[in-house]
Design an enzyme around this catalytic site. Structure first.
Site, PDB file in Angstrom:
ATOM      1  N   SER A  88       0.825  -1.214   0.000  1.00  0.00           N
ATOM      2  CA  SER A  88       0.000   0.000   0.000  1.00  0.00           C
ATOM      3  C   SER A  88       0.854   1.256   0.000  1.00  0.00           C
ATOM      4  CB  SER A  88      -0.908   0.031   1.233  1.00  0.00           C
ATOM      5  OG  SER A  88      -1.743  -1.092   1.281  1.00  0.00           O
TER       6      SER A  88
HETATM    7  N1  SAH Z   1      -0.887  -4.986   4.257  1.00  0.00           N
HETATM    8  C1  SAH Z   1      -0.217  -5.296   3.003  1.00  0.00           C
HETATM    9  C2  SAH Z   1      -1.071  -4.874   1.807  1.00  0.00           C
HETATM   10  C3  SAH Z   1      -1.209  -6.001   0.857  1.00  0.00           C
HETATM   11  S1  SAH Z   1      -2.439  -5.839  -0.397  1.00  0.00           S
HETATM   12  C4  SAH Z   1       1.159  -4.665   2.952  1.00  0.00           C
HETATM   13  O1  SAH Z   1       1.498  -3.870   3.846  1.00  0.00           O
HETATM   14  O2  SAH Z   1       1.928  -4.977   2.033  1.00  0.00           O
HETATM   15  C5  SAH Z   1      -3.768  -6.806   0.244  1.00  0.00           C
HETATM   16  C6  SAH Z   1      -3.466  -8.245   0.631  1.00  0.00           C
HETATM   17  O3  SAH Z   1      -4.705  -8.842   1.042  1.00  0.00           O
HETATM   18  C7  SAH Z   1      -2.939  -9.116  -0.500  1.00  0.00           C
HETATM   19  O4  SAH Z   1      -1.722  -9.709  -0.096  1.00  0.00           O
HETATM   20  C8  SAH Z   1      -4.023 -10.177  -0.699  1.00  0.00           C
HETATM   21  O5  SAH Z   1      -3.524 -11.440  -1.073  1.00  0.00           O
HETATM   22  C9  SAH Z   1      -4.677 -10.219   0.675  1.00  0.00           C
HETATM   23  N2  SAH Z   1      -6.043 -10.732   0.713  1.00  0.00           N
HETATM   24  C10 SAH Z   1      -7.033 -10.601  -0.220  1.00  0.00           C
HETATM   25  N3  SAH Z   1      -8.158 -11.242   0.179  1.00  0.00           N
HETATM   26  C11 SAH Z   1      -7.887 -11.783   1.393  1.00  0.00           C
HETATM   27  C12 SAH Z   1      -8.640 -12.580   2.328  1.00  0.00           C
HETATM   28  N4  SAH Z   1      -9.900 -12.945   2.095  1.00  0.00           N
HETATM   29  N5  SAH Z   1      -8.033 -12.958   3.472  1.00  0.00           N
HETATM   30  C13 SAH Z   1      -6.731 -12.615   3.747  1.00  0.00           C
HETATM   31  N6  SAH Z   1      -5.977 -11.884   2.902  1.00  0.00           N
HETATM   32  C14 SAH Z   1      -6.531 -11.474   1.740  1.00  0.00           C
END
Ligand code: SAH
Length: 213
Positions: free
Chosen positions: A64
């Site tokens: 993000s």
């Molecule tokens: N907090 C992360 C942002 C990653 S983007 C960072 O700091 O890098 C969002 C993430 O949510 C992705 O890795 C994606 O695989 C995950 N995601 C999507 N749907 C999800 C679900 N149902 N349960 C857990 N994770 C999920």
């Protein structure tokens, strides 16, 4: 895994940028000033690591934008020792911010590749979450509930009921809600069935996916 004076300087500039965009919580700014964000990204993106932008990581996901991380973290009002659940571990950057702030972090990721990579990587940098879980964030983590705060870092088409139910009284859920564009939304638990709701404008996230997708 190098963190140089150049990186530290760029990081200080990034902290100043997000300050001018309105972030005031000193503990959030300090965490962002301390964490080597360039190590959370593929080397080809090194030069971009300290711009206030989102970037691709593995498995079609993104790390993000620093402002967004700071904004969500500020809304959570994290205190040292708080028990926090993160949905969407991804690169682990948000998790590192919460660890820096002294939270006990539980974080769920549904992509196995990312789960494995980040589980190995975070401890190498000295960030020890209480638990990293490979699973479905829609369900939350009932066995560890209740939480002082829950932060969802993917765009949720709707607010998953289990997440509201896993908050302590006074606890906060920070969740971007929407399909193409998401409204940053804060829920504060006021009683067993009472929640206060606040909205904070539009953001764009990768989608929170249901189990089988
Ligand atoms: N907090 C992360 C942002 C990653 S983007 C960072 O700091 O890098 C969002 C993430 O949510 C992705 O890795 C994606 O695989 C995950 N995601 C999507 N749907 C999800 C679900 N149902 N349960 C857990 N994770 C999920």
């Amino acid at each position: 895994m190098k963190d140089t004076f150049k990186h530290k300087g760029l990081r200080q500039q990034l902290v100043n940028v997000i300050k001018t965009k309105g972030i005031t919580d000193e503990s959030v700014l300090k965490a962002i000033g301390n964490i080597p964000r360039h190590l959370f990204m593929d080397s080809s993106f090194l030069d971009h690591a300290y711009q206030d932008k989102a970037f691709p990581i593995a498995a079609d996901q993104t790390i993000s934008q620093p402002f967004t991380v700071a904004f969500q973290t500020e809304l959570l009002q994290v205190k040292r020792g708080d028990k926090i659940l993160e949905i969407g571990t991804g690169s682990g950057y948000q998790c590192a911010v919460l660890c820096e702030m002294g939270a006990k972090v539980y974080s769920i990721e549904r992509q196995q590749e990312l789960f494995k990579k980040t589980s190995k990587f975070l401890p190498k940098l000295g960030y020890r979450a209480k638990k990293l879980i490979f699973g479905d964030g829609y369900k939350g983590l009932p066995e560890e509930a209740p939480f002082d705060g829950i932060i969802v870092t993917a765009g949720a088409p709707f607010v998953p009921k289990p997440l509201l139910g896993q908050l302590k009284e006074g606890g906060r859920l920070v969740i971007p809600v929407g399909v193409d564009v998401q409204t940053m939304t804060l829920f504060i638990r006021k009683g067993s069935k009472e929640f206060e709701k606040h909205e904070f404008g539009d953001f764009r996230f990768v989608p929170l996916l249901e189990d089988k997708n």
